[in-house]
Scaffold this motif. Structure first.
Motif, PDB file in Angstrom:
ATOM      1  N   PHE A   1      31.912  19.166  10.948  1.00 59.53           N
ATOM      2  CA  PHE A   1      31.648  20.454  10.925  1.00 59.53           C
ATOM      3  C   PHE A   1      31.892  21.118   9.695  1.00 59.53           C
ATOM      4  CE2 PHE A   1      32.589  19.938  15.497  1.00 59.53           C
ATOM      5  CZ  PHE A   1      31.317  20.119  16.027  1.00 59.53           C
ATOM      6  N   GLU A   2      31.274  22.057   9.235  1.00 62.22           N
ATOM      7  CA  GLU A   2      31.612  22.811   8.176  1.00 62.22           C
ATOM      8  C   GLU A   2      32.667  24.055   8.451  1.00 62.22           C
ATOM      9  OE1 GLU A   2      28.007  24.215   6.183  1.00 62.22           O
ATOM     10  OE2 GLU A   2      27.190  22.010   6.309  1.00 62.22           O
ATOM     11  N   ASN A   3      33.374  24.309   7.458  1.00 65.78           N
ATOM     12  CA  ASN A   3      34.375  25.393   7.738  1.00 65.78           C
ATOM     13  C   ASN A   3      33.820  26.725   7.548  1.00 65.78           C
ATOM     14  OD1 ASN A   3      36.503  23.796   8.044  1.00 65.78           O
ATOM     15  ND2 ASN A   3      37.133  23.668   5.947  1.00 65.78           N
ATOM     16  N   ASP A   4      34.247  27.689   8.355  1.00 69.04           N
ATOM     17  CA  ASP A   4      33.716  29.201   8.353  1.00 69.04           C
ATOM     18  C   ASP A   4      34.579  29.577   7.031  1.00 69.04           C
ATOM     19  OD1 ASP A   4      32.001  29.655  10.522  1.00 69.04           O
ATOM     20  OD2 ASP A   4      33.845  29.467  11.747  1.00 69.04           O
TER      21      ASP A   4
ATOM     22  N   SER B   1      36.071  32.907  15.129  1.00 67.95           N
ATOM     23  CA  SER B   1      36.985  32.469  15.995  1.00 67.95           C
ATOM     24  C   SER B   1      37.426  33.246  17.029  1.00 67.95           C
ATOM     25  CB  SER B   1      37.913  31.458  15.330  1.00 67.95           C
ATOM     26  OG  SER B   1      38.732  30.779  16.156  1.00 67.95           O
TER      27      SER B   1
ATOM     28  N   SER C   1      29.899  33.178  12.223  1.00 67.51           N
ATOM     29  CA  SER C   1      30.256  31.930  11.744  1.00 67.51           C
ATOM     30  C   SER C   1      29.120  31.157  10.944  1.00 67.51           C
ATOM     31  CB  SER C   1      30.574  30.901  13.155  1.00 67.51           C
ATOM     32  OG  SER C   1      29.208  30.951  13.847  1.00 67.51           O
ATOM     33  N   ASN C   2      29.577  30.098  10.278  1.00 62.58           N
ATOM     34  CA  ASN C   2      28.648  29.150   9.558  1.00 62.58           C
ATOM     35  C   ASN C   2      27.927  28.526  10.418  1.00 62.58           C
ATOM     36  OD1 ASN C   2      27.846  26.583   8.495  1.00 62.58           O
ATOM     37  ND2 ASN C   2      29.377  26.888   6.874  1.00 62.58           N
TER      38      ASN C   2
ATOM     39  N   SER D   1      29.478  24.985  11.813  1.00 60.74           N
ATOM     40  CA  SER D   1      30.795  25.063  12.092  1.00 60.74           C
ATOM     41  C   SER D   1      31.110  24.727  13.601  1.00 60.74           C
ATOM     42  CB  SER D   1      31.393  26.438  11.717  1.00 60.74           C
ATOM     43  OG  SER D   1      30.977  27.377  12.863  1.00 60.74           O
ATOM     44  N   LYS D   2      32.510  24.453  13.679  1.00 58.35           N
ATOM     45  CA  LYS D   2      32.825  24.038  15.042  1.00 58.35           C
ATOM     46  C   LYS D   2      32.791  25.447  16.065  1.00 58.35           C
ATOM     47  CE  LYS D   2      36.404  21.822  17.503  1.00 58.35           C
ATOM     48  NZ  LYS D   2      37.590  20.822  17.559  1.00 58.35           N
ATOM     49  N   THR D   3      33.030  26.567  15.217  1.00 60.17           N
ATOM     50  CA  THR D   3      32.972  27.847  16.092  1.00 60.17           C
ATOM     51  C   THR D   3      31.525  28.029  16.613  1.00 60.17           C
ATOM     52  OG1 THR D   3      34.854  28.710  14.845  1.00 60.17           O
ATOM     53  CG2 THR D   3      33.275  30.244  16.008  1.00 60.17           C
ATOM     54  N   THR D   4      30.723  27.678  15.726  1.00 58.56           N
ATOM     55  CA  THR D   4      29.337  27.879  16.281  1.00 58.56           C
ATOM     56  C   THR D   4      28.901  26.837  17.579  1.00 58.56           C
ATOM     57  OG1 THR D   4      28.580  28.591  13.967  1.00 58.56           O
ATOM     58  CG2 THR D   4      26.792  27.616  15.488  1.00 58.56           C
TER      59      THR D   4
END
Length: 179
Positions: free
Chosen positions: A31-34, A79, A108-109, A112-115
């Motif tokens: 995952f890429e970071n936001d 997040s 979000s990116n 990303s994990k948030t996405t």
């Protein structure tokens, strides 16, 4: 003697709707970071952590309020929106949850994990509402990001796979009971 992998495969066959670990050896998604450049971001993250603790202890209305505070400190923190959506969902406030998930996805990116989490959460809501087409679309996006839970949900949404899983579960049940 069975290996851990064998037990995991058998568990997925017998419990196809249960989530699996997101960090399996077959999952190479990084995952890429936001990237959030906002003066209130660090404070927002701290408040968000407090809200998560409140939610985990069953104080969901207080958690929603605290997530709102985190969002006020940093209105571009995806997040916080994603986590507040979870609290809204637990409170039965489905439209508010979807609104926050849409905002989390907008902020979000894309990798990303948030996405990934927002897609899974929104897809789950769509599925509960009976909108399998939208659920399938969001589960596919999350699966493309590496979510094994989303992959299993896509299988469950496939009527042929569901039928095969049901028949296989019945066979295993008969074997267990000696029939």
């Amino acid at each position: 003697m069975s290996t851990e992998h064998d037990r995991a495969v058998l568990n997925q066959i017998l419990n196809p709707l249960m989530p699996t670990t997101e960090t399996s050896s077959n999952n190479s998604t990084q995952f890429e970071n936001d990237q959030i450049d906002h003066c209130g971001y660090e404070e927002s993250v701290g408040i968000e952590k407090e809200a998560v603790i409140l939610a985990e202890s069953g104080k969901v209305p207080e958690a929603i309020e605290k997530f709102g505070e985190a969002i006020s400190k940093c209105p571009i923190n995806p997040s916080a929106f994603n986590n507040r959506a979870q609290a809204y969902r637990l409170s039965g406030k489905i439209e508010e949850a979807i609104s926050d998930l849409n905002e989390a996805l907008k902020l979000s990116n894309p990798k990303s994990k948030t996405t990934c989490n927002a897609y899974v959460q929104r897809a789950s809501i769509f599925r509960l509402k009976g909108d399998d087409d939208k659920a399938r679309e969001d589960f596919q996006k999350a699966a493309d990001l590496g979510s094994s839970f989303a992959k299993m949900q896509l299988i469950a949404l496939n009527p042929y796979a569901a039928m095969c899983n049901k028949m296989l579960a019945e066979v295993f049940e008969k074997v267990k009971t000696g029939q």
